[in-house]
Design a protein around this motif. Structure first.
Motif, PDB file in Angstrom:
ATOM      1  N   SER A 134       0.834  -1.211   0.000  1.00 37.86           N
ATOM      2  CA  SER A 134       0.000   0.000   0.000  1.00 37.86           C
ATOM      3  C   SER A 134       0.866   1.257   0.000  1.00 37.86           C
ATOM      4  O   SER A 134       2.057   1.218   0.335  1.00 37.86           O
ATOM      5  CB  SER A 134      -0.871  -0.032   1.271  1.00 37.86           C
ATOM      6  OG  SER A 134      -1.614   1.152   1.412  1.00 37.86           O
ATOM      7  N   ILE A 173       3.034   4.355   0.384  1.00 34.91           N
ATOM      8  CA  ILE A 173       4.442   4.690   0.134  1.00 34.91           C
ATOM      9  C   ILE A 173       5.256   3.434  -0.189  1.00 34.91           C
ATOM     10  O   ILE A 173       6.099   3.440  -1.095  1.00 34.91           O
ATOM     11  CB  ILE A 173       5.022   5.421   1.371  1.00 34.91           C
ATOM     12  CG1 ILE A 173       4.351   6.800   1.517  1.00 34.91           C
ATOM     13  CG2 ILE A 173       6.530   5.552   1.267  1.00 34.91           C
ATOM     14  CD1 ILE A 173       4.668   7.517   2.823  1.00 34.91           C
ATOM     15  N   ASP A 233       4.505  -7.752   3.416  1.00 35.74           N
ATOM     16  CA  ASP A 233       3.397  -7.037   4.047  1.00 35.74           C
ATOM     17  C   ASP A 233       2.463  -8.055   4.715  1.00 35.74           C
ATOM     18  O   ASP A 233       2.465  -9.241   4.384  1.00 35.74           O
ATOM     19  CB  ASP A 233       2.611  -6.237   2.998  1.00 35.74           C
ATOM     20  CG  ASP A 233       1.893  -5.035   3.581  1.00 35.74           C
ATOM     21  OD1 ASP A 233       2.300  -3.889   3.295  1.00 35.74           O
ATOM     22  OD2 ASP A 233       0.906  -5.232   4.342  1.00 35.74           O
ATOM     23  N   ASP A 282       4.391 -10.592   9.021  1.00 42.75           N
ATOM     24  CA  ASP A 282       4.179  -9.545  10.014  1.00 42.75           C
ATOM     25  C   ASP A 282       5.563  -9.042  10.429  1.00 42.75           C
ATOM     26  O   ASP A 282       6.380  -9.838  10.932  1.00 42.75           O
ATOM     27  CB  ASP A 282       3.437 -10.147  11.222  1.00 42.75           C
ATOM     28  CG  ASP A 282       3.054  -9.109  12.256  1.00 42.75           C
ATOM     29  OD1 ASP A 282       3.706  -8.058  12.319  1.00 42.75           O
ATOM     30  OD2 ASP A 282       2.087  -9.371  13.003  1.00 42.75           O
ATOM     31  N   VAL A 283       5.821  -7.756  10.257  1.00 44.33           N
ATOM     32  CA  VAL A 283       7.173  -7.252  10.565  1.00 44.33           C
ATOM     33  C   VAL A 283       7.504  -7.316  12.052  1.00 44.33           C
ATOM     34  O   VAL A 283       8.659  -7.157  12.435  1.00 44.33           O
ATOM     35  CB  VAL A 283       7.390  -5.805  10.055  1.00 44.33           C
ATOM     36  CG1 VAL A 283       7.367  -5.735   8.542  1.00 44.33           C
ATOM     37  CG2 VAL A 283       6.408  -4.817  10.690  1.00 44.33           C
ATOM     38  N   VAL A 341       9.552   0.214   5.383  1.00 42.78           N
ATOM     39  CA  VAL A 341       8.507   1.233   5.231  1.00 42.78           C
ATOM     40  C   VAL A 341       7.254   0.928   6.061  1.00 42.78           C
ATOM     41  O   VAL A 341       6.552   1.844   6.486  1.00 42.78           O
ATOM     42  CB  VAL A 341       8.110   1.361   3.736  1.00 42.78           C
ATOM     43  CG1 VAL A 341       7.023   2.404   3.538  1.00 42.78           C
ATOM     44  CG2 VAL A 341       9.330   1.707   2.883  1.00 42.78           C
ATOM     45  N   TYR A 365       3.203   7.445  18.135  1.00 39.82           N
ATOM     46  CA  TYR A 365       3.740   7.477  16.771  1.00 39.82           C
ATOM     47  C   TYR A 365       5.070   8.235  16.734  1.00 39.82           C
ATOM     48  O   TYR A 365       6.061   7.765  16.171  1.00 39.82           O
ATOM     49  CB  TYR A 365       2.701   8.138  15.860  1.00 39.82           C
ATOM     50  CG  TYR A 365       3.034   8.124  14.392  1.00 39.82           C
ATOM     51  CD1 TYR A 365       2.827   6.986  13.618  1.00 39.82           C
ATOM     52  CD2 TYR A 365       3.541   9.261  13.768  1.00 39.82           C
ATOM     53  CE1 TYR A 365       3.121   6.985  12.254  1.00 39.82           C
ATOM     54  CE2 TYR A 365       3.833   9.270  12.415  1.00 39.82           C
ATOM     55  CZ  TYR A 365       3.620   8.130  11.666  1.00 39.82           C
ATOM     56  OH  TYR A 365       3.916   8.131  10.313  1.00 39.82           O
ATOM     57  N   LYS A 367       8.837   6.863  15.859  1.00 37.29           N
ATOM     58  CA  LYS A 367       9.580   7.399  14.710  1.00 37.29           C
ATOM     59  C   LYS A 367      10.893   8.037  15.159  1.00 37.29           C
ATOM     60  O   LYS A 367      11.901   7.965  14.456  1.00 37.29           O
ATOM     61  CB  LYS A 367       8.712   8.414  13.947  1.00 37.29           C
ATOM     62  CG  LYS A 367       7.490   7.796  13.263  1.00 37.29           C
ATOM     63  CD  LYS A 367       7.897   6.758  12.224  1.00 37.29           C
ATOM     64  CE  LYS A 367       6.707   6.257  11.432  1.00 37.29           C
ATOM     65  NZ  LYS A 367       7.083   5.219  10.440  1.00 37.29           N
ATOM     66  N   ILE A 411       1.406  12.800   3.275  1.00 37.69           N
ATOM     67  CA  ILE A 411       1.356  12.102   1.986  1.00 37.69           C
ATOM     68  C   ILE A 411      -0.015  11.464   1.825  1.00 37.69           C
ATOM     69  O   ILE A 411      -0.538  10.839   2.758  1.00 37.69           O
ATOM     70  CB  ILE A 411       2.446  11.004   1.911  1.00 37.69           C
ATOM     71  CG1 ILE A 411       3.820  11.567   2.323  1.00 37.69           C
ATOM     72  CG2 ILE A 411       2.495  10.388   0.518  1.00 37.69           C
ATOM     73  CD1 ILE A 411       4.327  12.709   1.492  1.00 37.69           C
ATOM     74  N   THR A 436      -2.216   8.780   1.223  1.00 35.35           N
ATOM     75  CA  THR A 436      -2.200   7.301   1.205  1.00 35.35           C
ATOM     76  C   THR A 436      -3.391   6.810   2.036  1.00 35.35           C
ATOM     77  O   THR A 436      -4.041   7.610   2.722  1.00 35.35           O
ATOM     78  CB  THR A 436      -0.922   6.724   1.873  1.00 35.35           C
ATOM     79  OG1 THR A 436      -1.012   6.945   3.295  1.00 35.35           O
ATOM     80  CG2 THR A 436       0.354   7.337   1.342  1.00 35.35           C
TER      81      THR A 436
HETATM   82  N1  LIG Z   1       1.182   8.927   4.740  1.00 41.32           N
HETATM   83  C1  LIG Z   1       1.860   9.852   5.403  1.00 41.32           C
HETATM   84  O1  LIG Z   1       1.484  11.039   5.448  1.00 41.32           O
HETATM   85  C2  LIG Z   1       3.122   9.486   6.115  1.00 41.32           C
HETATM   86  C3  LIG Z   1       3.926  10.527   6.626  1.00 41.32           C
HETATM   87  C4  LIG Z   1       5.090  10.216   7.302  1.00 41.32           C
HETATM   88  C5  LIG Z   1       5.498   8.887   7.436  1.00 41.32           C
HETATM   89  N2  LIG Z   1       4.708   7.901   6.926  1.00 41.32           N
HETATM   90  C6  LIG Z   1       5.187   6.526   7.114  1.00 41.32           C
HETATM   91  O2  LIG Z   1       5.287   5.882   5.870  1.00 41.32           O
HETATM   92  C7  LIG Z   1       5.085   4.484   6.027  1.00 41.32           C
HETATM   93  C8  LIG Z   1       4.037   4.012   5.045  1.00 41.32           C
HETATM   94  O3  LIG Z   1       2.817   4.663   5.340  1.00 41.32           O
HETATM   95  P1  LIG Z   1       1.651   4.813   4.275  1.00 41.32           P
HETATM   96  O4  LIG Z   1       1.145   6.198   4.411  1.00 41.32           O
HETATM   97  O5  LIG Z   1       2.074   4.300   2.964  1.00 41.32           O
HETATM   98  O6  LIG Z   1       0.557   3.873   4.969  1.00 41.32           O
HETATM   99  P2  LIG Z   1      -0.320   2.670   4.394  1.00 41.32           P
HETATM  100  O7  LIG Z   1      -1.261   2.358   5.482  1.00 41.32           O
HETATM  101  O8  LIG Z   1      -0.833   2.986   3.042  1.00 41.32           O
HETATM  102  O9  LIG Z   1       0.747   1.484   4.249  1.00 41.32           O
HETATM  103  C9  LIG Z   1       1.313   0.841   5.355  1.00 41.32           C
HETATM  104  C10 LIG Z   1       1.561  -0.615   4.984  1.00 41.32           C
HETATM  105  O10 LIG Z   1       2.218  -1.248   6.089  1.00 41.32           O
HETATM  106  C11 LIG Z   1       1.614  -2.520   6.249  1.00 41.32           C
HETATM  107  N3  LIG Z   1       1.765  -2.992   7.618  1.00 41.32           N
HETATM  108  C12 LIG Z   1       1.253  -2.448   8.753  1.00 41.32           C
HETATM  109  N4  LIG Z   1       1.564  -3.196   9.820  1.00 41.32           N
HETATM  110  C13 LIG Z   1       2.302  -4.233   9.354  1.00 41.32           C
HETATM  111  C14 LIG Z   1       2.912  -5.357   9.978  1.00 41.32           C
HETATM  112  N5  LIG Z   1       2.827  -5.551  11.295  1.00 41.32           N
HETATM  113  N6  LIG Z   1       3.594  -6.219   9.202  1.00 41.32           N
HETATM  114  C15 LIG Z   1       3.677  -6.038   7.861  1.00 41.32           C
HETATM  115  N7  LIG Z   1       3.113  -4.998   7.216  1.00 41.32           N
HETATM  116  C16 LIG Z   1       2.433  -4.110   7.952  1.00 41.32           C
HETATM  117  C17 LIG Z   1       0.147  -2.310   5.904  1.00 41.32           C
HETATM  118  O11 LIG Z   1      -0.512  -3.530   5.615  1.00 41.32           O
HETATM  119  C18 LIG Z   1       0.257  -1.388   4.711  1.00 41.32           C
HETATM  120  O12 LIG Z   1       0.370  -2.104   3.504  1.00 41.32           O
HETATM  121  C19 LIG Z   1       4.684   4.277   7.498  1.00 41.32           C
HETATM  122  O13 LIG Z   1       5.825   3.877   8.234  1.00 41.32           O
HETATM  123  C20 LIG Z   1       4.238   5.659   7.923  1.00 41.32           C
HETATM  124  O14 LIG Z   1       4.389   5.861   9.311  1.00 41.32           O
HETATM  125  C21 LIG Z   1       3.537   8.163   6.276  1.00 41.32           C
END
Ligand SMILES: NC(=O)c1ccc[n+]([C@@H]2O[C@H](COP(=O)([O-])OP(=O)(O)OC[C@H]3O[C@@H](n4cnc5c(N)ncnc54)[C@H](O)[C@@H]3O)[C@@H](O)[C@H]2O)c1
Length: 254
Positions: A20, A22, A41, A67-68, A90, A156, A160, A189, A191
């Motif tokens: 999903s 990013i 994932d 699961d990470v 990620v 969070y 981070k 971002i 998403t």
């Molecule tokens: N979207 C934003 O604005 C934003 C900003 C700063 C940082 N981030 C970081 O970027 C990263 C990606 O976020 P995103 O916005 O793409 O979110 P998203 O929810 O679209 O994607 C996150 C993905 O991580 C997977 N995931 C969650 N828990 C998991 C686990 N235990 N094991 C395996 N996979 C797991 C989910 O299934 C999902 O596919 C995250 O670390 C988030 O904190 C996002």
């Protein structure tokens, strides 16, 4: 590939959170740059969609449904790679609760996914790179939340901030073996993580976020994927222990 330093042909990249947002954008772009991409994932269907996107564009993808937070699963998946040049850690979750309402289980869950999940990916990747004496690039996913406080963002932000500290610490320990470790700290971002599930609320939040940026817009997953590609590739060969902030010019809007 017009610029050779960004060419990942013959290299292997492992991307967690690849189903999903990013993570998917990173997986697709790294594959477009020539890497064989291993996506991991919890979401098997999303992973399959990402792999299909990559294959439809002529790339090579493998998937790992895991699961990470499970170190053994992460180890087995990473060790299954014939070689490993890039780890992009990620995967992450959002959690929001005021400090006074934050429960132990909230903190434990967010730290497990957003910190330990990244730690395991970094450890397993670095072990493999060291064992094969191949060097490599590890990219972790932090957040603009590391630069300032924000209401509700205790768990969070702490996780981070820990990712940033992990990144800097590991960079000092493995640099002499040709392994670079850098973090990306995105701003807002678009998403599924930032989806407000209501068109009005979404437009309102995005307008607010866009106003905070000198560029006047929120980010797209591809904005972050390009930052990750930079750090993954030889274009950043002299960069380690750094935090790259693709945030439209604003760290955090609070
Ligand atoms: N979207 C934003 O604005 C934003 C900003 C700063 C940082 N981030 C970081 O970027 C990263 C990606 O976020 P995103 O916005 O793409 O979110 P998203 O929810 O679209 O994607 C996150 C993905 O991580 C997977 N995931 C969650 N828990 C998991 C686990 N235990 N094991 C395996 N996979 C797991 C989910 O299934 C999902 O596919 C995250 O670390 C988030 O904190 C996002």
């Amino acid at each position: 590939m017009p610029v050779k330093a960004y060419d990942l042909t013959g290299r292997t990249a492992f991307v967690t959170g690849a189903a999903s947002g990013i993570g998917r954008a990173c997986a697709v772009l790294l594959a477009e740059a020539g890497a064989t991409v291993h996506g991991a994932d919890l979401d098997a269907r999303g992973l399959h969609e990402t792999a299909t996107l990559i294959k439809d564009r002529g790339g090579t993808a493998r998937t790992h449904h895991l699961d990470v937070t499970d170190r053994t699963e992460v180890r087995q998946a990473v060790e299954s790679c014939e070689r490993l040049d890039v780890m992009a850690a990620v995967a992450g979750i959002m959690h929001s609760s005021p400090v006074l309402e934050t429960r132990d289980e909230d903190l434990d869950r967010v730290l497990a996914v957003n910190f330990k999940g990244v730690l395991y990916a970094c450890q397993e990747a670095a072990r493999l790179m060291l064992a094969r004496d191949s060097g490599g690039s590890i990219v972790t996913m932090a957040s603009g939340a590391v630069d300032t406080g924000g209401p509700g963002l205790l768990c969070y932000g702490v996780a981070k901030a820990a990712v940033v500290q992990l990144t800097k610490t590991l960079a000092t320990e493995v640099g002499r073996y040709g392994i670079r470790v850098n973090a990306v700290a995105p701003g807002w971002i678009r998403t599924p993580m930032t989806d407000r599930h209501d068109a009005g609320a979404q437009a309102h939040t995005e307008a607010l976020m866009a106003r905070m940026s000198p560029l006047g817009r929120v980010g797209e997953p591809e904005d972050i994927a390009h930052a990750v590609l930079h750090l993954a590739s030889d274009a950043s060969a002299f960069t380690t222990g750094q935090i790259l902030r693709p945030n439209g010019g604003v760290a955090m809007p609070w």
